[in-house]
Design an enzyme around this catalytic site. Structure first.
Site, PDB file in Angstrom:
ATOM      1  CB  SER A 163      -0.935   0.028   1.218  1.00  0.00           C
ATOM      2  OG  SER A 163      -0.234   0.356   2.382  1.00  0.00           O
ATOM      3  CE  LYS A 201      -2.270   2.007   4.892  1.00  0.00           C
ATOM      4  NZ  LYS A 201      -1.461   0.837   5.259  1.00  0.00           N
TER       5      LYS A 201
END
EC number: 3.4.21.88
Length: 242
Positions: A163, A201
């Protein structure tokens, strides 16, 4: 196989160790090889270390161990693993000046930053859907000192998932994390979600909510109440093995 510059540098270091008992400084290496900057010496030393000809000793300024020499410099021919020889080249450990808590005497900041440190690899971190919180040391990894310029404690994590690929972070990479409980918007962080799951993230704090943003359009941004997300550290570097 070594390039001409790598071989020239190895020969220069070996000659100075034999003559003086201490390795040359980075400025002396740069001048000897007629390079314009010490960054070229950094790259050559890293290449020699990766190929097993030298070893830099962590926490010791200007300390270089010559592990082996090529035959062109008088080294013994390569032997099978586990073979012993009474006439082969034996490594010499050359200790530089005793380091002080801040910076060793007669050593430049560039040389201090080059030395490596061992960091614990605290398991895997999800670059995708959050995984279980990380709480154990899996193994250790040697990290260049230049990655650890910021004060504080650091640790490493192995990335699992894709991701964050648009931020240059791939599955299997090892990320270097500086421990902190705060982060600025846009920083890549290790976030603990609901005290149970950890993820890597990009961090965005907006009012009473926190958005954890992926760097891959295949993954949606996840938004949580601010009391459900705890910053565990910020990304400061990355190590990739090919």
């Amino acid at each position: 196989m070594l390039t001409k510059k790598q071989l020239d540098l190895l020969e220069f270091i070996h000659t100075r160790l034999q003559r003086d008992g201490v390795p040359p400084s980075f400025d002396e290496m740069k001048d000897a090889l007629d390079l314009r900057s010490k960054s070229g010496i950094h790259r050559l030393i890293t290449a020699l270390e990766e190929r097993g000809f030298i070893r830099r000793l962590a926490h010791r300024a200007r300390a270089i161990e010559i592990v082996k020499l090529p035959e062109s410099l008088g080294g013994a021919p390569s032997a099978p693993t586990g073979a012993s020889s009474g006439t082969g080249f034996k490594p010499r450990v050359i200790n530089g000046p005793h380091p002080s808590p801040s910076q060793p005497a007669n050593v430049t900041a560039d040389e201090v930053m080059l030395h490596t440190r061992e960091l614990p690899v605290m398991g895997k971190i999800a670059a995708g859907v959050p995984i279980e919180a990380i709480s154990h040391v899996d193994h250790h990894v040697a990290v260049p000192g230049a990655m650890l310029r910021n004060a504080g404690s650091h640790y490493a994590l192995e990335v699992k998932g894709d991701s964050m690929i648009d931020a240059g972070i791939n599955n299997g990479d090892v990320v270097i994390i500086r421990e902190t409980q705060t982060a600025d918007n846009g920083e890549i962080v290790v976030a603990l979600v609901e005290d149970q799951e950890a993820t890597l993230k990009r961090f965005h704090h907006n009012g009473t909510s926190i958005a954890l943003e992926a760097a891959n359009p295949a993954y949606e941004t996840r938004v949580y109440p601010e009391d459900q997300v705890k910053v565990q550290g910020c990304l400061v570097g990355l190590i990739r093995t090919y």
